[in-house]
Design a protein around this motif. Structure first.
Motif, PDB file in Angstrom:
ATOM      1  N   THR A 252       0.596   3.867  -2.759  1.00 39.35           N
ATOM      2  CA  THR A 252       0.147   5.383  -2.513  1.00 39.35           C
ATOM      3  C   THR A 252       1.302   6.357  -2.786  1.00 39.35           C
ATOM      4  O   THR A 252       0.988   7.646  -3.259  1.00 39.35           O
ATOM      5  N   ASP A 253       2.264   6.133  -2.359  1.00 38.55           N
ATOM      6  CA  ASP A 253       3.450   7.110  -2.782  1.00 38.55           C
ATOM      7  C   ASP A 253       3.590   7.223  -4.165  1.00 38.55           C
ATOM      8  O   ASP A 253       3.983   8.377  -4.682  1.00 38.55           O
TER       9      ASP A 253
ATOM     10  N   LYS B 203     -13.889   5.845   0.799  1.00 43.99           N
ATOM     11  CA  LYS B 203     -13.299   7.109   1.268  1.00 43.99           C
ATOM     12  C   LYS B 203     -12.370   7.052   2.329  1.00 43.99           C
ATOM     13  O   LYS B 203     -12.309   5.917   3.007  1.00 43.99           O
ATOM     14  N   PRO B 204     -11.242   7.983   2.693  1.00 44.23           N
ATOM     15  CA  PRO B 204     -10.070   7.532   3.314  1.00 44.23           C
ATOM     16  C   PRO B 204     -10.920   7.849   4.786  1.00 44.23           C
ATOM     17  O   PRO B 204     -12.024   8.452   5.388  1.00 44.23           O
TER      18      PRO B 204
ATOM     19  N   MET C 269     -11.430  15.035  -8.989  1.00 37.88           N
ATOM     20  CA  MET C 269     -10.520  14.517  -7.934  1.00 37.88           C
ATOM     21  C   MET C 269     -11.441  14.827  -6.504  1.00 37.88           C
ATOM     22  O   MET C 269     -11.563  14.156  -5.565  1.00 37.88           O
TER      23      MET C 269
ATOM     24  N   ARG D  98     -10.417   8.933   8.724  1.00 37.29           N
ATOM     25  CA  ARG D  98      -9.763  10.203   9.204  1.00 37.29           C
ATOM     26  C   ARG D  98      -9.492  10.311  10.684  1.00 37.29           C
ATOM     27  O   ARG D  98     -10.185   9.537  11.294  1.00 37.29           O
TER      28      ARG D  98
ATOM     29  N   TRP E 262      -9.008  -5.951  -0.859  1.00 37.56           N
ATOM     30  CA  TRP E 262      -9.661  -4.751  -0.123  1.00 37.56           C
ATOM     31  C   TRP E 262     -10.008  -3.793  -1.240  1.00 37.56           C
ATOM     32  O   TRP E 262      -9.329  -3.452  -2.116  1.00 37.56           O
ATOM     33  N   SER E 263     -11.348  -3.127  -0.900  1.00 36.61           N
ATOM     34  CA  SER E 263     -11.626  -1.991  -2.160  1.00 36.61           C
ATOM     35  C   SER E 263     -11.856  -0.761  -1.066  1.00 36.61           C
ATOM     36  O   SER E 263     -12.385  -1.055   0.060  1.00 36.61           O
ATOM     37  N   TYR E 264     -11.204   0.352  -1.606  1.00 35.81           N
ATOM     38  CA  TYR E 264     -11.254   1.603  -1.060  1.00 35.81           C
ATOM     39  C   TYR E 264     -12.209   2.618  -1.615  1.00 35.81           C
ATOM     40  O   TYR E 264     -12.253   2.925  -2.831  1.00 35.81           O
TER      41      TYR E 264
ATOM     42  N   TYR F 133       0.108   9.194  -5.178  1.00 33.28           N
ATOM     43  CA  TYR F 133      -0.566  10.664  -4.862  1.00 33.28           C
ATOM     44  C   TYR F 133      -0.063  11.774  -5.517  1.00 33.28           C
ATOM     45  O   TYR F 133      -0.836  12.569  -5.738  1.00 33.28           O
TER      46      TYR F 133
ATOM     47  N   ILE G 201     -12.976  12.404  -3.330  1.00 31.29           N
ATOM     48  CA  ILE G 201     -12.426  11.873  -2.140  1.00 31.29           C
ATOM     49  C   ILE G 201     -12.647  12.719  -1.020  1.00 31.29           C
ATOM     50  O   ILE G 201     -12.431  12.347   0.207  1.00 31.29           O
ATOM     51  N   ALA G 202     -13.276  13.879  -1.026  1.00 32.64           N
ATOM     52  CA  ALA G 202     -13.564  14.891  -0.234  1.00 32.64           C
ATOM     53  C   ALA G 202     -15.211  14.129   0.722  1.00 32.64           C
ATOM     54  O   ALA G 202     -15.705  13.640  -0.092  1.00 32.64           O
ATOM     55  N   SER G 203     -15.101  14.144   1.844  1.00 31.04           N
ATOM     56  CA  SER G 203     -16.262  13.644   2.381  1.00 31.04           C
ATOM     57  C   SER G 203     -17.070  14.940   2.930  1.00 31.04           C
ATOM     58  O   SER G 203     -16.761  15.937   2.597  1.00 31.04           O
TER      59      SER G 203
ATOM     60  N   ALA H  45      -3.935  10.449  -8.153  1.00 32.03           N
ATOM     61  CA  ALA H  45      -4.630   9.141  -8.233  1.00 32.03           C
ATOM     62  C   ALA H  45      -4.850   8.496  -6.856  1.00 32.03           C
ATOM     63  O   ALA H  45      -4.242   8.787  -5.933  1.00 32.03           O
ATOM     64  N   ILE H  46      -5.691   7.550  -7.064  1.00 34.57           N
ATOM     65  CA  ILE H  46      -6.238   7.192  -5.602  1.00 34.57           C
ATOM     66  C   ILE H  46      -6.171   5.363  -5.699  1.00 34.57           C
ATOM     67  O   ILE H  46      -6.545   4.700  -6.603  1.00 34.57           O
ATOM     68  N   GLN H  47      -5.579   4.853  -4.755  1.00 37.80           N
ATOM     69  CA  GLN H  47      -5.388   3.400  -4.664  1.00 37.80           C
ATOM     70  C   GLN H  47      -6.987   2.933  -4.126  1.00 37.80           C
ATOM     71  O   GLN H  47      -7.511   3.212  -3.338  1.00 37.80           O
ATOM     72  N   ARG H  48      -7.515   2.063  -5.213  1.00 37.06           N
ATOM     73  CA  ARG H  48      -8.888   1.668  -5.308  1.00 37.06           C
ATOM     74  C   ARG H  48      -8.905   0.283  -4.486  1.00 37.06           C
ATOM     75  O   ARG H  48     -10.087  -0.201  -4.233  1.00 37.06           O
ATOM     76  N   ARG H  49      -8.108  -0.591  -5.048  1.00 34.62           N
ATOM     77  CA  ARG H  49      -8.085  -1.913  -4.642  1.00 34.62           C
ATOM     78  C   ARG H  49      -6.786  -2.746  -4.532  1.00 34.62           C
ATOM     79  O   ARG H  49      -5.821  -2.061  -5.242  1.00 34.62           O
TER      80      ARG H  49
ATOM     81  N   PRO I 231      -6.352  17.838  -2.109  1.00 32.39           N
ATOM     82  CA  PRO I 231      -7.664  17.638  -2.270  1.00 32.39           C
ATOM     83  C   PRO I 231      -8.343  16.938  -1.072  1.00 32.39           C
ATOM     84  O   PRO I 231      -9.349  16.872  -0.810  1.00 32.39           O
ATOM     85  N   TYR I 232      -7.606  16.236  -0.246  1.00 34.35           N
ATOM     86  CA  TYR I 232      -8.006  15.514   1.014  1.00 34.35           C
ATOM     87  C   TYR I 232      -8.633  16.495   1.902  1.00 34.35           C
ATOM     88  O   TYR I 232      -9.388  16.381   2.810  1.00 34.35           O
TER      89      TYR I 232
ATOM     90  N   THR J  34       0.650  -1.225  -0.057  1.00 32.92           N
ATOM     91  CA  THR J  34       0.038  -0.192  -0.089  1.00 32.92           C
ATOM     92  C   THR J  34       0.997   1.381  -0.076  1.00 32.92           C
ATOM     93  O   THR J  34       0.474   2.389  -0.721  1.00 32.92           O
TER      94      THR J  34
ATOM     95  N   HIS K 105       4.167   9.701   4.598  1.00 34.95           N
ATOM     96  CA  HIS K 105       3.678  10.336   3.847  1.00 34.95           C
ATOM     97  C   HIS K 105       3.125  11.515   4.735  1.00 34.95           C
ATOM     98  O   HIS K 105       2.410  11.540   5.641  1.00 34.95           O
TER      99      HIS K 105
END
Lengths: 153, 158
Positions: free
Chosen positions: A73-74, B107-108, A147, B110, B103-105, A77, A151-153, A81-85, B66-67, A69, B53
């Motif tokens: 992600t490194d 939302k992050p 983007m 926090r 695993w599927s992702y 990011y 990703i924003a909640s 881009a986003i790790q989805r699976r 963007p997060y 992971t 990171h």
């Protein structure tokens, strides 16, 4: 800089090397709350498990997962881009004294109705070149502008 | 809100309360516990796999992305799996061997999130004389958003 456009099948991603020790395994127990005696108890590990005898304590399989992971992600990011699976399976036990390193190879790129995807084969190797874990990942390269919404909640 | 007062690190304790392979019912929900994910827990997990990171460590940096603030790495579910289950959960049975996971992702997670887990065994089988269970897990944040979902296989002690 990595971008969806400039990626090609066969491109490789080199992950970080990781030195496995009793201390690193102990720290992963604390970080993951996984205190299974497989990782801690020398006496217990003298036993056989089904038809397997590990011959000593072993690193958590999920430590591989965490390391893969980190590699993904490194890499993702900086490109937004986003790790989805991530799917992995464990091939060999990892033990104190081993040094492991994940590596990724771009397998394919694919567009969907609303996004862009990269499929990546992943492996973790030990210092002998043996494969200790293998799997595959999906990384999403969202279309520009989507983007923040994704990703924003 | 119930939360485990202190995490039991001795996996031998309460071992007799946990279901053995024969007792695991595919489809039956596991007992789970809401867990408040702290910055300290995220950062301890990060250190254990060498994650450095700034999205996990540097609030000022993370706010500019963007997060919009600090997040946990995707693989934080490794911690959440144990944090969200009680001491008598069968995943804590000594000798449980992890065979693989996917695993599927979405939302992050926090810092400060209260995470809940819905989990169950979905299947069990015997292969090459080993006792397998397939487990299925979905983590949610306090807004009801799916954080991630995963399935894995463990080999159970006989």
């Amino acid at each position: 800089m990595t971008s969806f456009e400039n990626l090609s099948v066969g491109d490789t991603i080199n992950g970080p090397t990781f030195d496995v020790s009793r201390d690193s395994i102990r720290l992963f127990c604390d970080g993951s709350l996984d205190y299974n005696p497989l990782h801690l108890d020398d006496d217990y590990m003298k036993n056989s498990f089904g038809k397997t005898n590990f011959g000593g304590i072993i690193m958590h399989g999920m430590n591989n997962f965490g390391l893969i992971t980190r590699m993904l992600t490194d890499w993702a990011y900086p490109a937004g881009a986003i790790q989805r699976r991530l799917e992995t399976r464990w091939l060999k036990p990892v033990k104190p004294g081993d040094t492991i390193q994940p590596v990724g190879v771009v397998k394919s790129k694919q567009l969907t109705q609303k996004s862009r995807w990269v499929l990546i084969d992943v492996l973790v190797r030990n210092q002998k070149g043996e494969h200790v874990a293998a799997g595959e990942a999906m990384v999403e390269f969202p279309l520009s502008g989507s983007m923040a919404a994704s990703i924003a909640s | 809100m119930t939360q485990a007062p202190q995490f039991e690190t001795d996996f031998w304790k309460d071992a007799n309360l946990r279901k053995v392979w024969d007792e695991i019912v595919p489809g039956e929900p596991r007992k789970t516990i809401p867990y408040k994910l702290t910055l300290e827990a995220i950062q301890l997990y990060c250190r254990s796999v060498g994650e450095d990171h700034p999205l996990y460590f540097d609030e000022a940096y993370a706010r500019q992305t963007p997060y919009g603030g600090l997040i946990a790495p995707p693989s934080i579910h490794i911690l959440l799996m144990f944090a969200c289950t009680p001491a008598d959960d069968w995943m804590r049975t000594p000798g449980t061997i992890n065979a693989g996971q996917s695993w599927s992702y979405n939302k992050p997670a926090r810092p400060g999130d209260t995470i809940t887990l819905q989990a169950r065994a979905l299947d069990k089988f015997i292969k090459r004389e080993r006792l397998f269970v397939v487990h299925d897990n979905v983590f949610f944040n306090q807004h009801g958003d799916v954080i991630c979902s995963g399935r894995g296989q463990t080999i159970r002690p006989a």
